[in-house]
Design an enzyme around this catalytic site. Structure first.
Site, PDB file in Angstrom:
ATOM      1  N   ILE A  76       0.812  -1.159  -0.011  1.00  0.00           N
ATOM      2  CA  ILE A  76       0.221   0.078  -0.061  1.00  0.00           C
ATOM      3  C   ILE A  76       0.954   1.380   0.012  1.00  0.00           C
ATOM      4  O   ILE A  76       0.466   2.396   0.414  1.00  0.00           O
ATOM      5  CB  ILE A  76      -0.933  -0.058   1.247  1.00  0.00           C
ATOM      6  CG1 ILE A  76      -0.379   0.013   2.458  1.00  0.00           C
ATOM      7  CG2 ILE A  76      -1.980  -1.237   1.096  1.00  0.00           C
ATOM      8  CD1 ILE A  76      -1.342   0.269   3.703  1.00  0.00           C
ATOM      9  N   GLY A  77       2.107   1.001  -0.363  1.00  0.00           N
ATOM     10  CA  GLY A  77       2.996   2.054  -0.507  1.00  0.00           C
ATOM     11  C   GLY A  77       4.211   2.225   0.442  1.00  0.00           C
ATOM     12  O   GLY A  77       4.864   3.039   0.652  1.00  0.00           O
TER      13      GLY A  77
ATOM     14  N   GLY B 289       6.449  -0.166   0.989  1.00  0.00           N
ATOM     15  CA  GLY B 289       7.693  -0.829   0.643  1.00  0.00           C
ATOM     16  C   GLY B 289       7.559  -2.315   0.754  1.00  0.00           C
ATOM     17  O   GLY B 289       8.452  -3.325   1.091  1.00  0.00           O
TER      18      GLY B 289
ATOM     19  N   SER C  98      -3.974  -3.572   6.934  1.00  0.00           N
ATOM     20  CA  SER C  98      -4.127  -2.682   7.944  1.00  0.00           C
ATOM     21  C   SER C  98      -3.690  -2.977   9.237  1.00  0.00           C
ATOM     22  O   SER C  98      -3.028  -4.259   9.590  1.00  0.00           O
ATOM     23  CB  SER C  98      -5.687  -2.454   8.220  1.00  0.00           C
ATOM     24  OG  SER C  98      -6.310  -3.756   8.820  1.00  0.00           O
TER      25      SER C  98
ATOM     26  N   SER D  52      -0.727  -2.221  10.662  1.00  0.00           N
ATOM     27  CA  SER D  52       0.527  -2.328  10.490  1.00  0.00           C
ATOM     28  C   SER D  52       0.977  -3.677  10.279  1.00  0.00           C
ATOM     29  O   SER D  52       2.001  -4.285  11.168  1.00  0.00           O
ATOM     30  CB  SER D  52       1.384  -1.893  11.965  1.00  0.00           C
ATOM     31  OG  SER D  52       0.744  -0.394  11.939  1.00  0.00           O
TER      32      SER D  52
ATOM     33  N   ALA E  18       9.649  -9.883  13.020  1.00  0.00           N
ATOM     34  CA  ALA E  18       9.446  -8.669  12.505  1.00  0.00           C
ATOM     35  C   ALA E  18       7.896  -8.130  13.101  1.00  0.00           C
ATOM     36  O   ALA E  18       7.146  -8.954  12.997  1.00  0.00           O
ATOM     37  CB  ALA E  18       9.524  -8.381  11.045  1.00  0.00           C
TER      38      ALA E  18
ATOM     39  N   GLY F 179       4.026   0.774  10.448  1.00  0.00           N
ATOM     40  CA  GLY F 179       3.355   1.603   9.658  1.00  0.00           C
ATOM     41  C   GLY F 179       2.485   2.639  10.681  1.00  0.00           C
ATOM     42  O   GLY F 179       2.771   3.767  10.426  1.00  0.00           O
ATOM     43  N   GLU F 180       1.795   2.200  11.701  1.00  0.00           N
ATOM     44  CA  GLU F 180       1.232   3.272  12.383  1.00  0.00           C
ATOM     45  C   GLU F 180       1.859   3.941  13.507  1.00  0.00           C
ATOM     46  O   GLU F 180       1.766   5.082  13.717  1.00  0.00           O
ATOM     47  CB  GLU F 180      -0.148   2.383  12.837  1.00  0.00           C
ATOM     48  CG  GLU F 180      -0.933   2.016  11.911  1.00  0.00           C
ATOM     49  CD  GLU F 180      -2.208   1.065  12.247  1.00  0.00           C
ATOM     50  OE1 GLU F 180      -1.542  -0.080  12.649  1.00  0.00           O
ATOM     51  OE2 GLU F 180      -3.322   1.181  12.115  1.00  0.00           O
TER      52      GLU F 180
END
Lengths: 332, 772
Positions: free
Chosen positions: B492-493, B495, B532, B534, B720, B724-725
């Protein structure tokens, strides 16, 4: 965007002929950064656009002669920001241009169009609101969301003039040369900008069949300096919450002449004459600047949400005056 | 290696419920694992396509005979649609299909409403749509649609809907569901007994996602098969929902998304544009593209719910928290939408150890566009209040705000009684952020002139980042020794394409340039969950690793035969198969794959379940330094240092990108971003990028990422977690705390606008304004 016709005449006379009788339905197009935005939002609905970028006699030249600096109407904000003559003789204008919009917009927007841009009031810009400025009966901002609106009440509308350049140019005592069917005329910007009235719901007195040819800035007085300060909601790319342009000419250790003009507080660039009068003949110091700032805002009539603009404007006035009277400041 | 066991145990507990167990045990990559590709910065694999403009986004799809669609939206915040006359629009040359409540199928949509409902509930609600040969014709056609509305009473703001005389927006009132309450211990008694109580009323504005790429899709039918190129965070969710709405079997719907200009939570579901485009395309018999413009994007495609939060903290004199109480009111907009998860109360329950906690969360309808998840939904809003309240408590107690937080450390999820998968995660964030920043709460320079500097600290936890199982990946080894990884997830952008390829390359023992990663297509990849929370790396990384391990096992078995060496003596590294770890006796992977070609090695992998006895969370801590101009109210950020427990850092550059982006949005949330609604008109006044002010690069200071980077080996076999969030969550309270440190005023309403700051400074008499 609605359908429109497009013409690209070769001469000013041809352009004026196309504009004649159009009564607003025919509009000149230069950089297009405001007009096209208004058209996309269905706020402006011209039937015909007259491209004035290729007119033989209309240019973007910036030249100096005995009467001062002449700036062709098509000069872009980017031109003004970088031009050595403007930077030397009218730094307030160069600073205002640099503080406006974004680099992309400054590459497109012209000085003529910038002076003619419409207010950014969000009621005016909403296609769902038929506000007074668009011919309606009510100003929805007056008792609405008005944090970005006027401190000085000039008309039924409380939108503010959005141009940074206009604020600086009024402080520089600039004038515009106009041409219409009856020939050419020159107006000081103080006369050119006028609060909208019931019969003329625009922010200036340009007739629909007139074009701005150029802007003229008289030669600066000896020992004159100027600056433009702008407060924005973010560091770049925002319209002024408040802008202040100040030009001060020294007469020995006193202030010989001064202009203080506020942007973002009224429907036209707002000249703070009480403050100017208070400065002339005085020795510059912090107390004087504070009194001038108070005088400039004494007549302010804040709306529900924009009272913060008063201390903001006072501060910018003080800082601008300090900057243009400080020893070692560049001349202007 | 693929395992999937289905059981339906009849054991009295969960009697007769189907249980699916899958995921072979993999030993996790531990902290000392020697990894060659994972953990290294690598530019995005698709970077060259993006920066040269060749990457295909939903809008870039150009099919033969493609039409463009536009949507007519309600000008009223609340109205009955009495009649829609589209005849003139339909008759306009160049118009090929029209839809409205008069003739659209009765497709159920939000709650009990329809795709084109007879009641519109916000300015921007969909009323009609046209498909035409150009945008201009489509817009002309919309102007020809005649709609008769019967306006209804409305309440467009949280303040308005909370008034006693607010109109009833729904038959059952204005509450969107029963208030959510949580309670442990006895906070009322604890507050009465507390040595110190701090109390504050906070509010946060509705923020608009403003992803650079708006929502939109291109729809095309081939016979009874529908293909949608959609800008979405979940190709499989869109497929399932669109198939259901259109009454199609899932194998006749294909959803593709290769590149995306951001979603931030607003693109988790099938939106109306998907089904409208599909219906128009079917009617017109031609492909249809329907992209939202910026205004529609900001009216109808999601927003962060505005909140009001009343917070009380009780503590002992030594800083031990004894009570946390929060009452939250929030506006969900006109509809409750799938993908919304604004659990504002969650952070109050978990971030700090506290035996007595009560939260009440009241969600209200308003006549504005539906709120949806927005990057750490709920926690961003809660952190603004809770982390300022903690700062205030620290100051009342004379404690370092960081020390106060350390004294209330939670190593387990107190709502579930489960220890965290990495219990020291937040503590490591505290250490790293404070050390890298040089945290010194007493270190602000003395007041001098109108500009004052201050530092602020804030922490966060986050329920996301753990990954949502299940999810699948396949690996194909080509004859030339290259590998293709196929998953049904999406990038979703963030990477994800690159981070997942790195995991595959690591496990396969191949250099990254011998791995291709395919995603974002329901027709070619196996199921993967929504991107969604993260979750993409944490959800699909382990599946990719498992598929790669499956392929490697097969490869080594084949190599064992071709090389005539026992398989357990073989390993793969750098694209070569080693014997006893000896490079001198190695052969290239291609030697083996060529040998068996055209037979092919196919690995399969799945994402096993998260551990049941641990809570997987992500954590972070942020320090900021600001300069406040007391005369103009201008806040300038000088620097931000941030530390995050996101488990193993798979690709430092990609993680830094998320941190920069998140903090940038946090700066906007703190200082400038606010959806402005005129309550009298029910109108959003700034649904554009001009007056809705997102930060520019000039607003963003240097950002330092202090790595934690401890693999969370309990969470999943790659170690990992998501990033993201989280970076956004602590930014706004850290800024507010720094502003307090600088000028001594506590701004409890976000954004911290100039007018609020100047008013607060003036009220305090420290605005520094010089008056004659």
């Amino acid at each position: 965007m609605r359908r429109f016709d497009y013409a690209s005449p070769a001469t000013i006379d041809d352009a004026l002929a196309l504009l004649a009788g159009g009564d607003g339905a025919v509009r000149p197009l230069a950089g297009g950064t405001d007009l096209l935005t208004l058209m996309k939002a269905d706020i402006a609905t011209p039937e015909r656009l007259i491209d004035i970028k290729r007119l033989a006699e209309l240019d973007d030249a910036i030249a100096l002669d005995a009467d001062g600096l002449s700036i062709g109407a098509l000069a872009t904000l980017d031109d003004l920001e970088d031009d050595p003559l403007v930077r030397q003789l009218a730094p307030a204008l160069a600073e205002a241009a640099a503080a406006a919009a974004s680099p992309q917009l400054r590459n497109m927007a012209t000085i003529g169009g910038n002076l003619l841009q419409r207010p950014r009031c969000w009621y005016f810009r909403s296609s769902l609101v038929h506000c007074w400025l668009k011919g309606g009966t009510e100003c929805q901002a007056r008792d609405g969301e008005n944090a970005l609106h006027a401190l000085f009440d000039q008309s039924p509308c409380v939108a503010v003039h959005p141009s940074d350049l206009a604020t600086a140019l009024v402080a520089l005592d600039a004038s515009v040369r106009l041409r219409g069917p009856a020939g050419e005329r020159s107006l000081s910007l103080g006369e050119f900008f006028a609060p909208p009235t019931d019969d003329r719901r625009t922010e200036n007195v340009l007739a629909p069949d007139e074009l701005i040819l150029s802007v003229r800035i008289p030669p600066p007085a000896d020992n004159a300096r100027g600056t433009y300060l702008k407060a924005m909601d973010r560091k770049v790319w925002a319209f002024a919450l408040v802008g202040v342009a100040a030009t001060v000419a020294r007469d020995g250790d006193r202030i010989g002449a001064a202009r203080i003009v506020l942007g973002g507080v009224a429907q036209t660039p707002w000249r703070a004459r009480e403050a100017e009068d208070l400065l002339v003949g005085q020795r510059p110091d912090a107390d004087l600047f504070a009194r001038a700032a108070d005088a400039a805002l004494a007549g302010a009539a804040p709306l529900a949400d924009n009272g913060y603009k008063i201390p903001l404007a006072r501060t910018l006035i003080r800082r601008a005056l300090a900057a243009v009277t400080a020893d070692g400041a560049p001349p202007a | 290696m693929a395992t999937l066991r289905v059981a339906k145990p009849h054991d009295g507990e969960g009697d007769g419920e189907v249980q699916v167990v899958e995921g072979a045990a993999m030993s996790p990559w531990g902290p000392d694992a020697a990894l060659a590709v994972v953990g290294k910065s690598h530019p995005r694999l698709e970077g060259p396509e993006k920066v040269t403009g060749r990457a295909l986004y939903a809008y870039d799809v150009r099919l033969p005979r493609q039409l463009v669609a536009r949507v007519l939206r309600s000008p009223y915040p609340h109205a009955r649609v009495v009649r829609v006359d589209t005849s003139a629009a339909a008759a306009l040359p160049g118009v090929h299909a029209v839809l409205s409540a008069e003739d659209a199928p009765e497709i159920p949509w939000y709650e009990d409403s329809r795709l084109f409902d007879r009641t519109v509930r916000f300015v921007g609600d969909e009323v009609a749509a046209v498909a035409a040969e150009s945008v201009e014709v489509a817009e002309d056609a919309l102007r020809l649609v005649r709609v008769e509305y019967e306006p209804l009473p409305f309440a467009a703001t949280l303040e308005d809907v909370l008034r006693p005389d607010a109109p009833k927006l729904r038959p059952d009132g204005n509450l969107a569901g029963e208030p959510k309450t949580y309670r442990r211990g006895d906070p009322e008694t604890a507050l009465r007994a507390a040595d110190v109580v701090v109390e504050g009323r906070y509010s946060t504005a509705s923020a608009l996602h403003n992803a650079m790429e708006p929502h939109g899709c291109t729809a095309a039918w081939e016979g009874e098969h529908l293909t949608l190129w959609d800008s979405t965070q979940s190709v499989f969710t869109v497929r399932q929902e669109v198939a259901e709405k259109l009454g199609l079997p899932e194998h006749r719907v294909r959803v593709i998304k290769q590149h995306m200009g951001g979603g931030f939570g607003a693109k988790q579901i099938a939106w109306k544009h998907d089904v409208i485009a599909a219906l128009l395309s079917r009617r017109a018999g031609r492909p249809v593209q329907l992209m939202l413009d910026r205004e529609a994007e900001n009216l109808a495609a999601g927003n962060r719910n505005p909140t009001r939060q009343h917070v009380r903290l009780g503590a002992r004199r030594d800083g031990t928290l004894t009570a946390i109480q929060a009452r939250i009111e929030q506006a969900t907009g006109a509809y409750q939408v799938g993908g919304e998860a604004s659990n504002v109360s969650g952070m109050y329950q978990t971030l700090y150890r506290c035996p007595n906690v009560a939260t009440e969360q009241v969600v209200l309808y308003t006549n504005t566009g539906p709120a949806v998840a927005f990057r750490a939904p709920g926690h961003v809003e809660a952190a603004f209040a809770l982390e300022q309240a903690m700062d205030e408590l620290a100051r009342v107690l004379g404690l370092d705000p960081l020390e106060l937080r350390r004294r209330n450390y939670a190593a387990e999820d107190q709502t579930e009684g489960k220890p965290y998968s990495l219990p020291e995660g937040l503590s490591l964030c505290y250490d790293r952020a404070a050390e890298a920043f040089g945290w010194d709460p007493a270190g602000s320079p003395a007041a001098d002139g109108p500009k004052r500097r201050g530092v602020g600290f804030a922490a966060h936890d986050w329920a996301g980042g753990s990954g949502h199982p299940p999810g699948y990946a396949w690996v194909k080894l080509n004859a030339d020794g290259t590998a293709e990884v196929v998953t049904g997830t999406q990038d979703i952008g963030t990477g994800a394409r690159t981070g997942l390829a790195q995991v595959a390359a690591e496990e396969l023992g191949l250099p990254l340039d011998r791995v291709a990663l395919h995603l974002g297509d329901t027709a070619t990849g196996p199921y993967s969950p929504v991107s969604s929370g993260s979750a993409t790396q944490a959800s699909i990384g382990p599946a990719v690793r498992a598929a790669a391990a499956d392929a490697v096992a097969q490869l080594l078995a084949a190599a064992s035969a071709t090389m005539e060496v026992a398989a357990d003596r073989l390993s793969v590294r750098g694209g070569r198969i080693l014997v006893d770890g000896d490079l001198s006796r190695a052969v290239d992977v291609a030697d083996v794959t060529q040998e068996i070609a055209p037979h092919m090695i196919r690995g399969q992998g799945e994402r096993g379940p998260n551990p049941e006895d641990r809570a997987i969370r992500t954590f972070g801590a942020q320090c900021v330094e600001v300069e406040v101009d007391t005369e103009t109210g201008e806040v300038t950020l000088l620097r931000v240092t941030t530390a995050h427990d996101c488990g193993r850092i798979v690709n430092p550059t990609l993680v830094d990108s998320q941190i920069i982006g998140g903090i940038t949005q946090g700066i906007g949330f703190a200082l400038t971003e606010e959806r402005v609604v005129d309550g009298r008109l029910g109108l959003v006044l700034n649904p554009n990028l001009e007056e809705y002010k997102v930060p520019t690069v000039a607003d963003v200071p240097p950002i330092e990422h202090a790595h934690v980077g401890v693999p969370d080996t309990v969470a999943n076999p790659t170690g990992a977690k998501g990033i993201g969030e989280p970076p956004l969550i602590p930014t706004a309270p850290a800024i507010a705390n720094a502003v307090f440190d600088a000028v001594g005023v506590r701004l409890r309403d976000a954004p911290l606008s100039r007018s609020r700051l100047l008013a607060a400074l003036a009220a305090q008499g420290t605005d520094g304004e010089v008056r004659a």
